[in-house]
Write an enzyme that holds these catalytic residues in place. Structure first.
Site, short mmCIF file in Angstrom:
data_model
loop_
_atom_site.label_atom_id
_atom_site.label_comp_id
_atom_site.label_asym_id
_atom_site.label_seq_id
_atom_site.Cartn_x
_atom_site.Cartn_y
_atom_site.Cartn_z
CB VAL A 65 -2.50 -9.81 1.09
CG1 VAL A 65 -1.89 -11.16 1.33
CG2 VAL A 65 -1.92 -9.19 -0.16
CB CYS A 66 -6.55 -6.18 2.13
SG CYS A 66 -7.20 -6.72 3.72
CB ALA A 67 -4.48 -2.45 4.79
N GLY A 69 -6.77 -7.35 6.60
CA GLY A 69 -7.44 -8.64 6.51
C GLY A 69 -8.92 -8.55 6.20
CB THR A 93 0.39 -5.43 3.80
OG1 THR A 93 -0.56 -4.38 3.95
CG2 THR A 93 0.16 -6.16 2.50
#
Length: 191
Positions: A65-67, A69, A93
Site C-alpha cells: 500500500v501507499c497513499a 496506489g 490509504t
C-alpha cells in the site's frame, strides 16, 4: 498466491488478518496514519527487503500500500521482477480512509509529515514562482526553470513516475533510520 493483482478496500479489510501488509510510503507519511498491522518499508528500500518479503509470501499473501496506489504499483513491479508476487490496494490509504476504514496512528508520533504529493506540489510551486520572479527581475532566461518544472509535471502525469518525489524521498525527514528499518524487517521475519 491466490491474491489478485489489486484488492479493493473492502476486500482488503475482510482479509486484513491473513495478509502481510507493507506500506511503501515515507516514514513520516506512515506515522500520519496507516492500515492496521502494516509494516513500513519505503519504496526506495524495497530491494533491501526482498529476501524478507519473499519469505513472507511463503507464509501467505502480501499486500503493498501507499497513499494513492502509484508507489505500491511500482513496488509490486519491482517485486514481480524479482519473482515475488504481491497485490496492491486500489486507491491506497486515501481510498481506505475515504471508505470509512480506520487508520492506525502510532503513539508518540512526534510530528505529522506532509504526504509526498503535497510535498511535490509545494516544491514545484515554489520553484515555478521563483523562476518566474527571477525571470522578471534578473533575466528572462530564468523562466526556463518554470518551463522545466512544468515539463516534469507533464512527464510525471503521463508516465506515473515522479522524479521530484524520488528526490524529496531522500530528504532526512522522509528517510527511515537504519534501526527502524532493521526493526521492521525483524518484525516481518517473525510473522
Amino acid at each position: 498466491m491466490t491474491t489478485p493483482a489489486t484488492l479493493t478496500t473492502d476486500e482488503a479489510r475482510t482479509r486484513l488478518h491473513e495478509l502481510t501488509v507493507i506500506d511503501v510510503r515515507t516514514p513520516g507519511e506512515y506515522a500520519g496514519g496507516h492500515l492496521p498491522g502494516a509494516l513500513n518499508i519505503p519504496l526506495d528500500r524495497i530491494r533491501r527487503a526482498l529476501p524478507d518479503i519473499r519469505q513472507a509470501t511463503d507464509r501467505g499473501d502480501v499486500l503493498v500500500v501507499c497513499a494513492s496506489g502509484a508507489r505500491s504499483a511500482n513496488a509490486c513491479k519491482i517485486l514481480a521482477e524479482n519473482g515475488v508476487t504481491a497485490a496492491t490496494l486500489s486507491g491506497g490509504t486515501g481510498a481506505w480512509a475515504a471508505d470509512g476504514h480506520g487508520l492506525h496512528r502510532p503513539q508518540g508520533a512526534s510530528r505529522a509529515t506532509w504526504g509526498m504529493e503535497r510535498q511535490v506540489r509545494l516544491t514545484a510551486g515554489v520553484i515555478v514562482l521563483l523562476g518566474l520572479l527571477l525571470g522578471l527581475v534578473v533575466h528572462p532566461a530564468f523562466q526556463l526553470v518554470s518551463a522545466g518544472i512544468a515539463g516534469g509535471l507533464v512527464f510525471s502525469a503521463l508516465t506515473g513516475t515522479c522524479g521530484m518525489a524520488a528526490m524529496l524521498a531522500r530528504l532526512p525527514h522522509n528517510r527511515p533510520r537504519a534501526a527502524d528499518l532493521d526493526d521492521t524487517l525483524a518484525a516481518l521475519r517473525s510473522r
